[in-house]
Motif scaffolding. Structure first.
Motif, PDB file in Angstrom:
ATOM      1  N   VAL A  45       3.970 -13.816  49.064  1.00 31.72           N
ATOM      2  CA  VAL A  45       5.131 -12.919  49.075  1.00 31.72           C
ATOM      3  C   VAL A  45       5.621 -12.663  47.650  1.00 31.72           C
ATOM      4  N   VAL A  46       5.698 -13.722  46.849  1.00 36.47           N
ATOM      5  CA  VAL A  46       6.139 -13.577  45.457  1.00 36.47           C
ATOM      6  C   VAL A  46       5.168 -12.694  44.672  1.00 36.47           C
ATOM      7  N   ILE A  47       3.873 -12.931  44.841  1.00 36.20           N
ATOM      8  CA  ILE A  47       2.865 -12.116  44.146  1.00 36.20           C
ATOM      9  C   ILE A  47       2.966 -10.661  44.578  1.00 36.20           C
ATOM     10  N   ASN A 109      11.631 -18.939  41.973  1.00 36.92           N
ATOM     11  CA  ASN A 109      12.918 -19.645  42.013  1.00 36.92           C
ATOM     12  C   ASN A 109      13.999 -18.804  42.684  1.00 36.92           C
ATOM     13  N   TRP A 110      14.068 -17.539  42.319  1.00 41.14           N
ATOM     14  CA  TRP A 110      15.087 -16.670  42.902  1.00 41.14           C
ATOM     15  C   TRP A 110      14.823 -16.387  44.379  1.00 41.14           C
ATOM     16  N   SER A 111      13.565 -16.388  44.771  1.00 45.96           N
ATOM     17  CA  SER A 111      13.253 -16.130  46.190  1.00 45.96           C
ATOM     18  C   SER A 111      13.840 -17.204  47.084  1.00 45.96           C
ATOM     19  N   GLY A 112      13.948 -18.430  46.559  1.00 42.16           N
ATOM     20  CA  GLY A 112      14.520 -19.504  47.359  1.00 42.16           C
ATOM     21  C   GLY A 112      15.980 -19.277  47.696  1.00 42.16           C
ATOM     22  N   LEU A 114      17.522 -15.966  47.460  1.00 44.40           N
ATOM     23  CA  LEU A 114      17.812 -14.607  47.899  1.00 44.40           C
ATOM     24  C   LEU A 114      17.079 -14.179  49.165  1.00 44.40           C
ATOM     25  N   LEU A 115      15.910 -14.735  49.419  1.00 45.43           N
ATOM     26  CA  LEU A 115      15.146 -14.321  50.605  1.00 45.43           C
ATOM     27  C   LEU A 115      15.476 -15.219  51.796  1.00 45.43           C
ATOM     28  N   PRO A 116      15.642 -14.641  52.973  1.00 47.92           N
ATOM     29  CA  PRO A 116      15.993 -15.437  54.172  1.00 47.92           C
ATOM     30  C   PRO A 116      14.774 -16.121  54.783  1.00 47.92           C
ATOM     31  N   TRP A 117      14.213 -17.081  54.053  1.00 47.76           N
ATOM     32  CA  TRP A 117      13.013 -17.762  54.542  1.00 47.76           C
ATOM     33  C   TRP A 117      13.254 -18.450  55.881  1.00 47.76           C
ATOM     34  N   LYS A 118      14.473 -18.933  56.105  1.00 46.40           N
ATOM     35  CA  LYS A 118      14.743 -19.779  57.279  1.00 46.40           C
ATOM     36  C   LYS A 118      14.602 -19.030  58.605  1.00 46.40           C
ATOM     37  N   GLY A 125       7.932 -27.718  59.856  1.00 45.78           N
ATOM     38  CA  GLY A 125       8.545 -27.437  58.571  1.00 45.78           C
ATOM     39  C   GLY A 125       9.191 -26.067  58.529  1.00 45.78           C
ATOM     40  N   GLU A 126       9.519 -25.619  57.316  1.00 52.10           N
ATOM     41  CA  GLU A 126      10.138 -24.321  57.127  1.00 52.10           C
ATOM     42  C   GLU A 126       9.748 -23.770  55.763  1.00 52.10           C
ATOM     43  N   LEU A 127       9.867 -22.452  55.619  1.00 55.11           N
ATOM     44  CA  LEU A 127       9.504 -21.807  54.365  1.00 55.11           C
ATOM     45  C   LEU A 127      10.601 -22.010  53.320  1.00 55.11           C
ATOM     46  N   ALA A 128      10.194 -22.075  52.075  1.00 54.47           N
ATOM     47  CA  ALA A 128      11.127 -22.222  50.947  1.00 54.47           C
ATOM     48  C   ALA A 128      10.451 -21.664  49.710  1.00 54.47           C
ATOM     49  N   ALA A 129      11.146 -21.701  48.601  1.00 56.63           N
ATOM     50  CA  ALA A 129      10.570 -21.199  47.352  1.00 56.63           C
ATOM     51  C   ALA A 129       9.277 -21.951  47.028  1.00 56.63           C
TER      52      ALA A 129
END
Length: 247
Positions: A45-47, A109-112, A114-118, A125-129
């Motif tokens: 996603v970041v890429i 770092n910012w995706s952790g 600003l993005l609603p990973w949860k 588990g769950e998504l995170a930066a």
């Protein structure tokens, strides 16, 4: 002086860091390999964000730059200045490497925050930066180590290893261990700061109304950017140090 056993032990410890787990994780089984799916998903996603942003901003360069073009030109100039300051006059070939590190870590770092990973549910588990995982930070630190060894050997040849007995051969073990502990410090600094920031926000959200953690989230955005800058600056400084041969 037991230099070789200490170095081997340090390398073994660095390799075993990739097995450290914090919380539950979701894995894919591909052939005979177990792949950490959470990190791959968020890294892709970041890429995609980075490639998409650059493509949209510079796909049609204008004589009078657009806002997006101006922004990316400013980012490129900032990375070039950073590389030149830390590496010196031979900074040119290293700008893509330093820039890639900085941009990937910054957006990760910012995706952790600003993005609603949860909201994306996983079986475990769950998504995170991406930088919230030690595997990612080690994967970023190891190429940095390879880069400064390569830079030193390319510039000085085998004479590069003479730095290990400077200013006196007595410091040989310390100088060797210093090079092998650099990726450790890079990995743990980035991982620890990002993990701590996300944990603080999660705890505050669970304890107090949602409006209270907002200042902490803004502070987290600031520190996340600083961590990306620190990582890129240290990577460039290590490369410059290996080429110049000073400590």
């Amino acid at each position: 002086m037991n230099v070789l056993p200490c170095s081997i032990h340090t390398l073994k410890g660095l390799y075993e860091i990739s097995g450290v787990e914090v919380g539950q994780h979701y894995y894919w089984q591909i052939g005979g390999f177990q792949v950490h799916a959470q990190v791959l998903i968020t890294s892709w996603v970041v890429i995609a964000i980075l490639l998409g942003s650059v493509t949209i901003a510079v796909r049609n360069p204008q004589t009078i730059p657009t806002d997006g073009q101006n922004f990316f030109e400013y980012v490129l100039e900032f990375i070039r200045d950073l590389s030149k300051t830390q590496i010196g006059e031979d900074y040119g070939p290293w700008v893509p490497f330093i820039g890639t590190l900085f941009l990937f870590i910054f957006v990760s770092n910012w995706s952790g925050a600003l993005l609603p990973w949860k909201i994306i549910q996983l079986p475990h588990g769950e998504l995170a930066a991406p930088t919230n995982d030690i595997n990612t930070t080690v994967a970023l630190a190891l190429p940095t180590s390879v880069a400064y060894f390569y830079a030193g050997l390319t510039k000085k040849g085998l004479g590069y290893f003479g730095k290990y007995i400077q200013p006196t051969p007595i410091l040989l073990p310390i100088n060797i261990l210093e090079d092998f502990t650099k990726p450790l410090s890079l990995s743990f600094r980035l991982f620890g700061n990002i993990l701590a920031d996300e944990l603080v926000v999660v705890v505050l959200v669970s304890l107090v109304p949602s409006v209270v953690p907002i200042p902490v989230m803004f502070l987290g955005l600031f520190t996340s950017g600083i961590q990306a800058l620190i990582f890129a600056t240290l990577a460039a400084a290590y490369i410059g140090e290996s080429m110049e041969g000073h400590h």
